[in-house]
Design a protein around this motif. Structure first.
Motif, mmCIF file in Angstrom:
data_model
loop_
_atom_site.group_PDB
_atom_site.id
_atom_site.type_symbol
_atom_site.label_atom_id
_atom_site.label_comp_id
_atom_site.label_asym_id
_atom_site.label_seq_id
_atom_site.Cartn_x
_atom_site.Cartn_y
_atom_site.Cartn_z
ATOM 1 N N ARG A 35 4.986 5.415 10.092
ATOM 2 C CA ARG A 35 5.597 4.079 10.018
ATOM 3 C C ARG A 35 7.187 4.167 9.333
ATOM 4 N NH1 ARG A 35 1.471 4.013 6.397
ATOM 5 N NH2 ARG A 35 1.962 3.523 4.088
ATOM 6 N N TRP A 88 8.230 -0.231 6.717
ATOM 7 C CA TRP A 88 8.376 0.045 7.983
ATOM 8 C C TRP A 88 9.783 0.346 8.470
ATOM 9 C CZ3 TRP A 88 4.463 0.860 11.940
ATOM 10 C CH2 TRP A 88 3.079 0.295 11.635
ATOM 11 N N HIS A 130 7.523 0.018 13.863
ATOM 12 C CA HIS A 130 6.896 -1.359 13.903
ATOM 13 C C HIS A 130 6.815 -2.057 15.327
ATOM 14 C CE1 HIS A 130 6.818 -5.752 12.978
ATOM 15 N NE2 HIS A 130 5.887 -5.408 12.515
#
Length: 406
Positions: free
Chosen positions: A241, A128, A133
């Motif tokens: 991500r 991430w 995140h």
């Protein structure tokens, strides 16, 4: 061996081929004419959010902010959000492992305003980027049917949210993204901003967000409002991500999924200081440069030499070329000024005369891009907000993301 003979502007290349600069610039003329027509047609599709007549909204809007070491700006962002009129909103401010007073400021805002909720993250999972995140974690706590993702340094006018939700409902949109007023303290920074917008305009064609086709799409990190169902069905920030360009990538995924999307300008409703100084801009460019060129070395080299040939060389050969080359160079410059000026006027509040800095800004861009690519190659990845991300992992995630996109 590379040689320029100014008398007739013929370039001799090592393999013996001869390229006449007249024909190079003649070919560029058609490219700039096509881009100019495309821009003039496309920019008409981008409305101003300021022109929306607001109507009071009863729906709850969840505003999610990711903040890491933003003590100089987060207080004002939270205050301008708390001052929004004629809307119901909750503000979810996510402190992403900050080492300064960001977390304390968020806690103070939460204690002062019941609409503000403080969230603290102390761990970043593997695979991430920190901001992505933090935004996902904030969205998981959102109670609203509408979500707004924004940055920790954005300032909101008091009717920004009510005008945005009015536009969303009136046009039955799933996603609304807005371009803010990009403030800068120096001439060099304003020049770089206007130049980036110029290049971004003809490369990414942001007005595709407002077309019915699923191709293209747009997302601007300063302001992305979307329905919760749209966000969830698109895959949330999980789908982007590991993308430094998460805002654009998310917007393009929303468009590809067939949701109704719109790009607007909001230069009177949203503002942000791009970077405080040139050094900060260089650092920020390290993160985004390679991502913006799809992590492709050939494409990056093409961009470097393409900018030099198309946006610097005409300003040189207009003085040293033969009469025919000087004339064709001058026409190229005129078209460049037109396209650059229209982009600057449409997306910034900068004065028109900044167009005359185009060749200087182009050279600055070449320097920044070359520097970013070299540093990325030496480090084997990018460094951002105290974390290092491998270029191998970034490229692999990009390829997987593009395959899913198709």
């Amino acid at each position: 061996m590379f040689l320029i003979r100014p008398s007739n502007i013929v370039i001799f290349i090592e393999n013996g081929e001869i390229v006449n600069m007249f024909w190079v610039f003649f070919g560029l003329l058609f490219i700039w004419i096509i881009l100019l027509i495309d821009f003039l047609q496309g920019i008409r599709r981008i409305p101003k959010l300021e022109h929306t007549v607001p109507s009071q909204a009863s729906e709850l809007i969840s505003v999610i902010i990711a903040a890491k070491d933003e003590e100089t700006s987060i207080h004002e962002t939270l205050q301008t959000l708390a001052n929004q009129k004629d809307v119901r909103c909750e503000i979810i401010a996510v402190n992403d492992r900050s080492s300064d007073r960001t977390g304390e400021i968020i806690d103070e805002a939460a204690a002062l305003h019941s609409s503000t909720r403080a969230v603290h993250i102390d761990h970043l999972p593997e695979g991430w980027l920190g901001k992505n995140h933090a935004l996902k974690k904030g969205a998981e706590l959102a109670a609203g049917a509408y979500l707004v993702f924004t940055d920790a340094d954005i300032q909101f006018e008091e009717q920004t949210l009510v005008k945005a939700i009015t536009a969303m409902k009136a046009e039955e949109l799933d996603h609304l993204t807005a371009a803010p007023d990009l403030k800068a303290r120096s001439f060099a920074l304003r020049g770089l901003i206007s130049y980036f917008l110029f290049g971004f305009g003809y490369l990414k064609r942001p007005w595709t967000a407002n077309q019915e086709k699923r191709r293209g799409g747009m997302g601007i990190g300063a302001f992305q409002m979307m329905t919760k169902s749209c966000y969830q069905k698109t895959g949330t920030h999980e789908a982007v991500r590991f993308r430094p360009d998460d805002d654009l990538a998310l917007g393009q995924k929303i468009k590809a999924a067939g949701f109704r999307q719109k790009l607007v300008t909001a230069k009177q409703l949203l503002s942000v200081e791009w970077y405080p100084d040139f050094k900060s801009a260089l650092k920020g460019f390290e993160k985004n440069a390679f991502a913006g060129l799809n992590y492709s070395i050939p494409l990056s080299l093409f961009a470097l030499f393409g900018v030099l040939i198309s946006q610097v060389f005409p300003f040189i050969f207009v003085f040293i070329g033969s009469p025919s080359v000087q004339i064709i160079s001058a026409i190229n410059i005129l078209l460049l000024f037109c396209l650059y000026g229209l982009t600057t006027r449409s997306f910034t509040n900068y004065p028109w005369w900044m167009i005359f800095g185009l060749p200087i800004f182009a050279l600055l861009f070449v320097f920044m891009l070359a520097r970013a690519l070299i540093l990325t190659w030496i480090r084997g990845g990018i460094e951002w907000r105290g974390n290092r991300y491998s270029i191998k992992e970034l490229k692999q995630f990009f390829r997987n993301s593009e395959e899913d996109h198709r």
